[in-house]
Design an enzyme around this catalytic site. Structure first.
Site, short mmCIF file in Angstrom:
data_model
loop_
_atom_site.label_atom_id
_atom_site.label_comp_id
_atom_site.label_asym_id
_atom_site.label_seq_id
_atom_site.Cartn_x
_atom_site.Cartn_y
_atom_site.Cartn_z
CD GLU A 106 3.07 3.67 7.84
OE1 GLU A 106 3.78 2.74 8.24
OE2 GLU A 106 2.41 4.41 8.60
CD GLU A 124 10.16 -2.88 5.84
OE1 GLU A 124 10.72 -3.96 6.07
OE2 GLU A 124 9.54 -2.23 6.72
NE ARG A 125 5.43 -0.75 7.48
CZ ARG A 125 5.34 -0.31 8.72
NH1 ARG A 125 4.68 0.81 8.96
NH2 ARG A 125 5.90 -0.95 9.72
CG ASN A 126 6.83 0.08 -1.60
OD1 ASN A 126 6.77 1.29 -1.71
ND2 ASN A 126 7.90 -0.54 -1.11
#
Length: 438
Positions: free
Chosen positions: A168, A239-241
């Site tokens: 990340e 992803e992962r926003n």
């Protein structure tokens, strides 16, 4: 044309790692927000000067942050610190990293990342750009640009530029089940975390992560709580926003999400990771955010749920648009499990210091203010912001697709304490600026 109006910088302040600070305690710096806003960081401690761009040894950044006791890390050198595909771990509390003190062009870390495993830490105005280090795909070497882990309480990451991570770009991680009850799991997780005014962009997709595709913005791990994500630019992350995992709780306010791949904001409790444990209920509050599709955007919703766990939500004044301004779905699912997504009856209180902007104002505010040293942005941040404004750019697999690692000649300038408010690390005179973004 948008010009880069600038908000200044600074660092530090007071509070106790485990207890909430009183309302009378000073904030870490002007504009500090969230449950961590009153952390002292390294206030009142010794000033440690970084005098070399070497990754380790006398005068290095690693030596400074690994020292004990309250301390303020300042920089008498500017340029690139090559971490050599290693992580710098921060285990000692009461620390302020004041990247604003570095001479132009500031400090950029490459080929590695930072892990915060301590309480009362303030990190401001640095750039961390891990990249693939020239390693092959699925090499099994991966880095968050910055992440917290167990022991991280009252932590602020503000005005940083975090790109090209192979895990990340910015995360709050922790130990999933530390203790015997949900209350203990929450107490022992990373908590009271603020991620404010950062650029989180171009997470590398098919790079060195062993799982393959891994272009990710932010992971808020299981049971991490009291997290504020405010005023950030998420750009070109698949992803992962951000992603909130099982039982995680936090608020996502006034962020600009541009060119996500298949997920915007999402919640996912992964049943396989919870075997033998009763599921905790998560909470996600999203207010005044903007999501704009880009070239790499697939079919998606502003908020979606996956996995198996229930979650309470509160959504208000969020915009979600495709590439020509048509509305995108606000909610979606990528699971067949019978998840209860329950709308909260009333808005939770805003975290400390948050002044909620209407979503119509968010794009210009984020473009003007996000990232490290907005008065002195580097060419990478300028490109990312220009592409965001004009609807360009894609998700990438390697920093080589975006011009490669930065190269700057080292610069030097003595740190002069009289030029700074040492309680907040705010400059007492204007800092030199580059020309506005064109």
């Amino acid at each position: 044309m948008l010009c880069a109006a600038v908000l200044w910088l600074a660092a530090l302040l007071p509070a106790h790692p485990v207890q909430a600070a009183s309302g009378d305690a000073p904030v870490a710096f002007p504009g500090a927000q969230g449950w961590a806003a009153h952390t002292p960081g390294g206030r009142g401690g010794r000033i440690i000067k970084v005098t070399t761009l070497a990754p380790e040894g006398p005068g290095s950044f690693a030596e400074a942050v690994q020292a004990s006791g309250p301390r303020i890390v300042v920089f008498e050198v500017g340029g690139v610190i090559d971490l050599g595909m290693k992580t710098v771990r921060i285990d000692e509390p009461f620390l302020t990293i004041a990247g604003q003190t570095a001479p132009q062009p500031g400090i950029t870390f490459i080929k590695g990342g930072l892990v915060v495993a301590a309480h009362d830490v303030v990190i401001r105005h640095i750039r961390v750009r891990p990249g693939d280090g020239g390693l092959p795909q699925r090499a099994g070497v991966d880095f968050d640009s910055i992440t917290t882990t167990r022991g991280a309480v009252d932590v602020i990451v503000d005005h940083c530029s975090l790109t090209w991570a192979t895990d990340e770009n910015l995360s709050a991680s922790s130990t999933r089940f530390a203790g015997e009850s949900e209350a203990e799991w929450m107490q022992n997780a990373s908590r009271r975390i603020t991620f404010s005014n950062n650029i989180l962009a171009e997470g590398l997709a098919n790079a060195t992560h062993a799982k393959g595709e891994h272009s990710k913005g932010s992971l808020i791990h299981d049971h991490v709580n009291d997290v504020l994500i405010v005023g950030n630019l998420y750009a070109h992350n698949y992803e992962r926003n951000p992603l909130f995992k099982g039982g995680a709780r936090g608020q996502v306010i006034n962020n600009l999400i541009y060119n996500p791949g298949q997920r915007g904001i999402h919640y996912n409790l992964i049943a396989e990771e919870w075997l033998g444990h009763e599921y905790s209920r998560g909470q996600v509050v999203a207010r005044g955010n903007v999501m704009r599709a880009g070239i790499s955007t697939e079919e998606l919703a502003f908020f979606s749920v996956g996995g198996s766990g229930d979650v309470d939500v509160f959504f208000e004044d969020n915009l979600s648009l495709d590439r020509i301004g048509r509305p995108l779905p606000m909610e979606g699912r990528y699971t067949t499990a019978p998840i209860d997504v329950a709308a909260m009856a009333r808005a939770p209180a805003l975290p400390f210091g948050v002044e909620l902007l209407p979503s119509a104002e968010v794009q210009d505010a984020v473009v003007a203010n996000a990232g490290a040293r907005p008065w002195d942005r580097d060419d990478i941040d300028r490109r990312i912001l220009a592409d965001t404004i004009e609807g360009r750019g894609t998700i990438i697999d390697s920093q080589a697709q975006a011009g490669g690692y930065p190269q700057h000649e080292p610069t030097r300038q003595a740190f002069v304490p009289a030029d700074w408010d040492l309680d907040t690390m705010e400059p007492l005179k204007p800092l030199p600026r580059r020309e506005p973004l064109r």
